[in-house]
Design a protein around this motif. Structure first.
Motif, PDB file in Angstrom:
ATOM      1  N   GLU A 102       0.774  -1.368   0.091  1.00 44.63           N
ATOM      2  CA  GLU A 102      -0.005  -0.063   0.192  1.00 44.63           C
ATOM      3  C   GLU A 102       0.783   1.218  -0.048  1.00 44.63           C
ATOM      4  O   GLU A 102       0.585   2.427  -0.623  1.00 44.63           O
ATOM      5  CB  GLU A 102      -0.896   0.001   1.062  1.00 44.63           C
ATOM      6  CG  GLU A 102      -2.029  -1.091   1.298  1.00 44.63           C
ATOM      7  CD  GLU A 102      -3.052  -0.792   0.107  1.00 44.63           C
ATOM      8  OE1 GLU A 102      -3.055   0.188  -0.300  1.00 44.63           O
ATOM      9  OE2 GLU A 102      -3.519  -1.871  -0.567  1.00 44.63           O
ATOM     10  N   THR A 103       1.943   1.202   0.862  1.00 48.96           N
ATOM     11  CA  THR A 103       2.829   2.299   0.686  1.00 48.96           C
ATOM     12  C   THR A 103       3.418   2.708  -0.478  1.00 48.96           C
ATOM     13  O   THR A 103       3.513   3.860  -1.159  1.00 48.96           O
ATOM     14  CB  THR A 103       3.998   2.272   1.917  1.00 48.96           C
ATOM     15  OG1 THR A 103       3.570   2.030   3.209  1.00 48.96           O
ATOM     16  CG2 THR A 103       4.893   3.223   2.084  1.00 48.96           C
ATOM     17  N   PHE A 104       3.786   1.492  -1.335  1.00 48.83           N
ATOM     18  CA  PHE A 104       4.416   1.585  -2.492  1.00 48.83           C
ATOM     19  C   PHE A 104       3.593   2.171  -3.504  1.00 48.83           C
ATOM     20  O   PHE A 104       3.921   2.743  -4.325  1.00 48.83           O
ATOM     21  CB  PHE A 104       4.997   0.028  -2.998  1.00 48.83           C
ATOM     22  CG  PHE A 104       5.695   0.256  -4.057  1.00 48.83           C
ATOM     23  CD1 PHE A 104       7.164   0.470  -4.203  1.00 48.83           C
ATOM     24  CD2 PHE A 104       5.148   0.199  -5.421  1.00 48.83           C
ATOM     25  CE1 PHE A 104       7.998   0.375  -5.259  1.00 48.83           C
ATOM     26  CE2 PHE A 104       5.879   0.185  -6.684  1.00 48.83           C
ATOM     27  CZ  PHE A 104       7.470   0.387  -6.664  1.00 48.83           C
ATOM     28  N   ILE A 105       2.159   1.851  -3.429  1.00 49.80           N
ATOM     29  CA  ILE A 105       1.367   2.313  -4.278  1.00 49.80           C
ATOM     30  C   ILE A 105       0.995   3.862  -4.020  1.00 49.80           C
ATOM     31  O   ILE A 105       0.930   4.609  -5.225  1.00 49.80           O
ATOM     32  CB  ILE A 105      -0.008   1.554  -4.125  1.00 49.80           C
ATOM     33  CG1 ILE A 105       0.084  -0.036  -4.780  1.00 49.80           C
ATOM     34  CG2 ILE A 105      -1.164   2.162  -4.940  1.00 49.80           C
ATOM     35  CD1 ILE A 105      -1.165  -0.709  -4.396  1.00 49.80           C
ATOM     36  N   ALA A 106       1.096   4.250  -2.792  1.00 49.41           N
ATOM     37  CA  ALA A 106       0.858   5.406  -2.583  1.00 49.41           C
ATOM     38  C   ALA A 106       1.933   6.518  -3.097  1.00 49.41           C
ATOM     39  O   ALA A 106       1.819   7.459  -3.551  1.00 49.41           O
ATOM     40  CB  ALA A 106       0.759   5.850  -0.925  1.00 49.41           C
ATOM     41  N   LEU A 107       3.233   5.890  -3.068  1.00 47.88           N
ATOM     42  CA  LEU A 107       4.316   6.679  -3.396  1.00 47.88           C
ATOM     43  C   LEU A 107       4.368   6.932  -5.065  1.00 47.88           C
ATOM     44  O   LEU A 107       4.887   7.636  -5.544  1.00 47.88           O
ATOM     45  CB  LEU A 107       5.741   5.817  -2.905  1.00 47.88           C
ATOM     46  CG  LEU A 107       6.173   6.105  -1.322  1.00 47.88           C
ATOM     47  CD1 LEU A 107       6.938   5.404  -0.823  1.00 47.88           C
ATOM     48  CD2 LEU A 107       6.125   7.470  -0.884  1.00 47.88           C
ATOM     49  N   SER A 108       3.830   5.678  -5.750  1.00 47.45           N
ATOM     50  CA  SER A 108       3.680   5.848  -7.268  1.00 47.45           C
ATOM     51  C   SER A 108       2.785   6.846  -7.575  1.00 47.45           C
ATOM     52  O   SER A 108       3.149   7.690  -8.439  1.00 47.45           O
ATOM     53  CB  SER A 108       3.312   4.303  -7.368  1.00 47.45           C
ATOM     54  OG  SER A 108       4.134   3.322  -7.171  1.00 47.45           O
ATOM     55  N   LEU A 109       1.922   6.978  -6.823  1.00 45.13           N
ATOM     56  CA  LEU A 109       0.962   8.012  -7.194  1.00 45.13           C
ATOM     57  C   LEU A 109       1.397   9.551  -6.777  1.00 45.13           C
ATOM     58  O   LEU A 109       1.285  10.579  -7.676  1.00 45.13           O
ATOM     59  CB  LEU A 109      -0.455   7.981  -6.602  1.00 45.13           C
ATOM     60  CG  LEU A 109      -1.289   6.751  -6.551  1.00 45.13           C
ATOM     61  CD1 LEU A 109      -2.451   6.579  -5.998  1.00 45.13           C
ATOM     62  CD2 LEU A 109      -1.060   6.251  -8.019  1.00 45.13           C
ATOM     63  N   MET A 110       2.136   9.514  -5.483  1.00 44.77           N
ATOM     64  CA  MET A 110       2.922  10.795  -5.269  1.00 44.77           C
ATOM     65  C   MET A 110       3.938  11.227  -6.437  1.00 44.77           C
ATOM     66  O   MET A 110       4.102  12.400  -6.641  1.00 44.77           O
ATOM     67  CB  MET A 110       3.564  10.683  -3.805  1.00 44.77           C
ATOM     68  CG  MET A 110       4.051  11.916  -3.445  1.00 44.77           C
ATOM     69  SD  MET A 110       4.966  11.783  -1.806  1.00 44.77           S
ATOM     70  CE  MET A 110       6.499  11.472  -2.288  1.00 44.77           C
ATOM     71  N   LEU A 111       4.566  10.153  -6.976  1.00 44.23           N
ATOM     72  CA  LEU A 111       5.655  10.443  -7.830  1.00 44.23           C
ATOM     73  C   LEU A 111       5.217  10.720  -9.069  1.00 44.23           C
ATOM     74  O   LEU A 111       5.717  11.880  -9.628  1.00 44.23           O
ATOM     75  CB  LEU A 111       6.313   9.029  -8.012  1.00 44.23           C
ATOM     76  CG  LEU A 111       7.629   9.251  -9.037  1.00 44.23           C
ATOM     77  CD1 LEU A 111       8.441  10.368  -8.524  1.00 44.23           C
ATOM     78  CD2 LEU A 111       8.353   7.935  -9.288  1.00 44.23           C
ATOM     79  N   ALA A 112       3.976  10.405  -9.321  1.00 42.81           N
ATOM     80  CA  ALA A 112       3.209  10.815 -10.680  1.00 42.81           C
ATOM     81  C   ALA A 112       2.617  12.416 -10.788  1.00 42.81           C
ATOM     82  O   ALA A 112       2.700  13.205 -11.366  1.00 42.81           O
ATOM     83  CB  ALA A 112       1.997   9.937 -11.149  1.00 42.81           C
ATOM     84  N   LEU A 113       2.212  12.623  -9.507  1.00 43.68           N
ATOM     85  CA  LEU A 113       1.863  14.133  -9.289  1.00 43.68           C
ATOM     86  C   LEU A 113       3.021  14.802  -9.492  1.00 43.68           C
ATOM     87  O   LEU A 113       2.856  15.966  -9.725  1.00 43.68           O
ATOM     88  CB  LEU A 113       1.126  14.122  -7.761  1.00 43.68           C
ATOM     89  CG  LEU A 113       1.012  15.678  -7.407  1.00 43.68           C
ATOM     90  CD1 LEU A 113      -0.144  16.045  -8.237  1.00 43.68           C
ATOM     91  CD2 LEU A 113       0.378  15.523  -5.826  1.00 43.68           C
ATOM     92  N   MET A 114       4.393  14.448  -8.785  1.00 42.27           N
ATOM     93  CA  MET A 114       5.573  15.247  -8.889  1.00 42.27           C
ATOM     94  C   MET A 114       6.015  15.470 -10.207  1.00 42.27           C
ATOM     95  O   MET A 114       6.311  16.819 -10.606  1.00 42.27           O
ATOM     96  CB  MET A 114       6.765  14.748  -7.991  1.00 42.27           C
ATOM     97  CG  MET A 114       6.528  14.553  -6.483  1.00 42.27           C
ATOM     98  SD  MET A 114       7.790  13.789  -5.414  1.00 42.27           S
ATOM     99  CE  MET A 114       9.138  14.819  -5.920  1.00 42.27           C
TER     100      MET A 114
END
Length: 703
Positions: A102-114
Motif C-alpha cells: 500500500e505504501t509503494f502504491i501511494a508513493l507511485s501516485l505521489m511520484l506521478a503528481l511530482m
C-alpha cells in the motif's frame, strides 16, 4: 487578409479538432480501436514493471490518455504507461517501500503528481529547451541500457523463479541466472509461444493486433489446462521439520519487515514535523539515525527473505492425504534440475497469515478489481519529496524527450507544427489528473503513436476512443484476464523494449566525433552498472556532456596563421606553412571572450609571442568571437597593458557588431584605439605589412 487566431485555442486546444468530417471520424474511430487493442495488454504489463498490480496500468490507460489528448500538441501522440518510465518509477521507490504494498502504491501516485507538476511548470514557463541538455549520444546510450535492463528484468517471470529487488540490478540478475536449472518449463513454453505468435503475426499479418491475439490464445490455453493449479494448507501440513522451520522463519520475517516499514514511515513523519517546528539539531540527528537503522534492518530482512524464498522454491513437494483426510505435503527432495514439474509435484508459492500456498503450475495475473478508479487526493509524504525530486525531474525530462522525439518523427510525415511547451502542459496535466484517480506516471508512447499514425488518425479523438476501450475492459472484462500467464506479459514487455536497442547510432557517433561517442558508451555502462537507479546513469551522461562542452569552450580553436602559395590563410601547424611575418603574429581565435575561455585567450597570445620573440604586434582575427563579458573585458585590459610593457601592440579584425558595441560600452576603446581595430583581415594584414613588413617571411600579400 490574415485570420486572427482564436484565443480560446490557447486554453482549449482541442477546439482545433472541429469541425470534424465523416472521414476523420471514421479514421479516428478505427485508429482508436486498433490502439486500444495494444493499450490494454501493454498497460497491464507495464504496471507490473512499475511494481504495481496490473489494474493500475489500466487506470493509467484511462483518464491520463484523455487529458493528454485534449491539452496536448500533436494529434497523433498517444499518452499512457511506457516501459522506461515504469521501470524508473519502480527503481525510484524500491528503497522506500516493498513493491506492491500500500505504501509503494501511494508513493507511485505521489511520484506521478511530482512529475506532472514539474512538466506543467516547464511548459507554463516555456522551458522546453532544457531537453537540449540531453545530447543524442547520451539518449542513445541510456535508451539501449534501459531497454536491456527492462527486458532482462522480466527473465525471472519467463522461467518462473524468484528475483531479488535490491539496489544492484546486475546482482539480482546473477541470482536469477543461478536458478535457471530450476526453470518451470511450462511457464517458459507459454512465454516462448507468445513470442513466436506475436512475431509471426507481425511479419505475416501486420494489420492484426498480434499482442492481443497472443494474450487471448494463451489465456484460453492457460484456463483449459488449469495452468495455475494452487493448493493451500497450514504450516503444519509440511511434514519436513527443516522446511517447515524455514517457512515459519519467512512468515515471521514478513511480519517483522512490515513493522519496520511502519516504524520507518512513522519516523519520517516525526522528522518532517520536527523540521517544521524547528526542533534542536540533536533531536533531528537522533531521528535520522533511527530512520537509518530501521532502513538497514529492513534491507537485511529483505535479503534474508529472498534467500529463504529461493531455497524454498527449489524444494519439491508431493501431496498426500493425512489420516484426517486433510492434505499433507511431503518433501521429495530438491526440484529436478532438468525435468519439468509433473502433476504430482508442488512448489512453495508463499505464506500469509500462517497459511501456505503451494503451486503446481505457473503464475497467472489473478483477480483484477473491476470498476473505474475513484477520486482520491494523493498522499504526499513530505519527508520523501526532496529524496525523490532528482528522479522525478529526470523522469519528467525523459518522458518529455520521448514524447518530443515521437512527435517530430510523426510531424515530419503529417506536416503538423509541434508546440513543445504546450505538449509539456498536456503531459503535465495528464500526470496530475491521473494521480488523483490512481494512475502512476505516464508519457508519450512511441509504439502506440506509430500505430495511430499508420492507421490514419486525424485528431486526438482516437486517443479518447482507445481510453474508452480500456474503460470497457475495467467494467466488463477483468474476470476474463484471471488466467493470463505472467510469462506472456513478460514476453510482451521484452518484445516492446528490445526493439529499442540500437547500436548503429553509436558506431556512427564514433566516426563523427569520438568524445561524444565515448560519452554515449559511458552513459550505457553507467546506467547498466547503477541499475535500477536509472536516473544516475543519465545524470552522469548529462554531466559528462556539460563537462565536454565547457572543455571545448574553455579551449576553442586558436591557431597562428600563415599563407598558402595562393595567398589563402591557413594554420602554420595544421598545414605546415611559414608565418606571415617574424615581426608580427596573425592568429585566429574561434571562441567568445568570456569567463570560460578568456584565460586561454591570454595563454594563446603569450605563447604566440614566445614562438616569435621578435614580433612587435599581435593581430587577432576575431570573426569567431561572438560575445564579450565582464571577465573578458577585464582580461583584455590587463593583457593590453602587459603587452605594451613589452612594446607589443594588440590589434583586432573582423569583429562582429555586438562585440564592437561591447568594446564601446565598456570603454575598451580607450586602451584599444580605433586604428587598432580593422574591418577586414585583408586590410589589417596590408596595414601591418606596411608597419612591420621588413621582416616578412611569407609570400607578399596580393593587392
Amino acid at each position: 487578409m490574415t485570420t486572427r487566431p482564436n484565443p480560446l485555442l490557447r486554453f482549449l486546444p482541442f477546439l482545433a479538432w472541429f469541425p470534424m468530417t465523416r472521414e476523420s471520424l471514421r479514421a479516428d474511430l478505427l485508429a482508436g480501436i486498433t490502439v486500444s487493442l495494444i493499450l490494454v495488454p501493454q498497460s497491464m504489463a507495464y504496471a507490473q514493471l512499475a511494481g504495481l498490480p496490473v489494474v493500475y496500468g489500466l487506470y493509467a490507460g484511462f483518464l491520463p490518455v484523455i487529458v493528454a489528448s485534449l491539452w496536448g500538441s500533436l494529434r497523433q501522440l498517444h499518452t499512457g504507461p511506457t516501459a522506461m518510465l515504469s521501470l524508473m518509477s519502480a527503481a525510484a521507490l524500491i528503497p522506500y517501500a516493498a513493491t506492491g504494498s500500500e505504501t509503494f502504491i501511494a508513493l507511485s501516485l505521489m511520484l506521478a503528481l511530482m512529475v506532472g507538476i514539474l512538466r506543467l511548470a516547464l511548459g507554463l514557463f516555456r522551458l522546453g529547451v532544457v531537453v537540449n541538455f540531453l545530447s543524442h549520444p547520451v539518449i542513445i546510450g541510456f535508451t539501449n541500457a534501459a531497454a536491456l535492463i527492462i527486458g532482462l528484468s522480466q527473465l525471472n517471470k519467463l522461467v518462473n523463479v524468484p528475483m531479488p529487488r535490491s539496489d544492484w540490478f546486475l546482482g539480482d540478475l546473477w541470482v536469477v541466472l543461478q536458478q535457471l536449472g530450476s526453470t518451470h518449463w511450462p511457464t517458459l513454453g507459454f512465454g516462448l509461444g507468445a513470442f513466436a505468435l506475436i512475431l509471426v503475426l507481425q511479419k505475416r499479418l501486420p494489420r492484426l493486433p498480434g499482442v492481443l491475439i497472443a494474450i487471448v490464445v494463451t489465456t484460453l490455453a492457460s484456463y483449459a489446462i488449469d495452468f495455475e493449479r494452487t493448493a493451500k494448507a497450514g504450516v503444519d501440513a509440511i511434514e519436513d521439520p527443516g522446511v517447515r522451520a524455514q517457512v515459519m522463519q519467512l512468515d515471521q520475517a514478513t511480519a517483522e519487515l512490515q513493522r519496520h516499514n511502519e516504524t520507518a514511515a512513522r519516523l519520517q513523519s516525526e522528522l518532517a514535523r520536527a523540521e517544521d517546528d524547528g526542533a534542536p539539531l540533536d533531536t533531528l540527528l537522533d531521528l535520522k539515525g533511527d530512520i537509518a537503522r530501521s532502513q538497514a534492518a529492513a534491507y537485511a530482512l529483505g535479503d534474508r527473505m529472498m534467500t529463504l524464498r529461493i531455497q524454498l522454491h527449489r524444494v519439491d513437494f508431493t501431496q498426500q492425504s493425512g489420516a484426517d483426510g486433510a492434505p499433507r505435503f511431503a518433501v521429495a527432495g530438491e526440484m529436478p534440475k532438468s525435468e519439468p514439474l509433473g502433476t504430482g509435484h508442488w512448489r512453495f508459492g508463499g505464506i500469509a497469515g500462517g497459511e501456505v500456498t503451494f503451486t503446481g503450475g505457473g503464475e497467472v495475473v489473478g483477480a483484477i478489481p473491476a470498476g473505474v478508479p475513484g477520486f482520491q487526493v494523493p498522499h504526499v509524504d513530505w519527508a520523501l519529496v526532496l529524496p525523490l525530486l532528482p528522479a522525478a525531474l529526470v523522469m519528467a525530462l525523459l518522458g518529455f524527450m520521448e514524447a518530443t522525439s515521437i512527435s517530430k518523427a510523426i510531424s515530419a510525415k503529417t506536416g503538423q507544427r509541434i508546440d513543445t511547451n504546450r505538449e509539456l502542459v498536456g503531459q503535465g496535466l495528464a500526470n496530475i489528473v491521473g494521480s488523483f484517480f490512481h494512475a502512476y506516471v505516464v508519457s508519450g508512447s512511441f509504439s502506440r503513436s506509430a500505430v495511430a499514425a499508420r492507421e490514419g488518425a486525424r485528431t486526438g479523438l482516437f486517443a479518447i476512443v482507445s481510453a474508452l476501450g480500456v474503460l470497457a475492459v475495467m467494467l466488463f472484462l477483468t474476470p476474463l484476464l484471471y488466467h493470463l500467464p505472467q510469462a506472456v506479459l513478460a514476453a510482451v514487455i521484452m518484445l516492446a523494449v528490445f526493439g529499442l536497442v540500437r547500436v548503429a547510432p553509436l558506431f556512427h557517433a564514433w566516426k563523427v566525433n569520438r568524445p561524444d561517442a565515448v560519452i554515449g558508451i559511458a552513459t550505457f555502462v553507467a546506467t547498466v552498472a547503477m541499475a535500477p537507479a536509472l536516473a544516475n546513469g543519465i545524470l552522469l551522461g548529462v554531466g559528462l556532456t556539460v563537462a565536454l562542452y565547457l572543455f571545448r569552450n574553455m579551449r576553442p580553436r586558436a591557431e597562428i596563421l600563415g599563407r598558402h602559395p595562393d595567398g589563402v590563410l591557413g594554420g602554420i601547424d595544421t598545414h605546415n606553412l611559414p608565418a606571415v611575418s617574424e615581426h608580427y603574429v596573425a592568429l585566429r581565435f574561434d571562441g567568445s571572450l568570456n569567463f570560460v575561455n578568456v584565460a586561454y585567450f591570454e595563454d594563446v597570445v603569450l605563447q604566440a609571442l614566445e614562438r616569435f620573440p621578435h614580433a612587435k604586434a599581435v593581430l587577432v582575427i576575431g570573426s569567431g568571437i561572438n560575445d564579450l563579458d565582464v571577465s573578458g573585458e577585464e582580461k583584455l585590459r590587463a593583457l593590453v597593458e602587459q603587452l605594451r610593457a613589452r612594446n607589443v601592440n594588440l590589434y583586432f579584425s573582423s569583429l562582429k557588431r555586438q562585440v564592437l558595441a561591447a568594446f564601446e560600452r565598456s570603454g575598451l576603446s580607450s586602451v584599444i584605439p580605433g586604428d587598432h581595430i580593422f574591418k577586414t583581415k585583408e586590410v589589417a594584414l596590408k596595414t601591418l605589412d606596411a608597419c612591420y613588413g621588413s621582416g616578412r617571411i611569407g609570400p607578399a600579400v596580393p593587392a
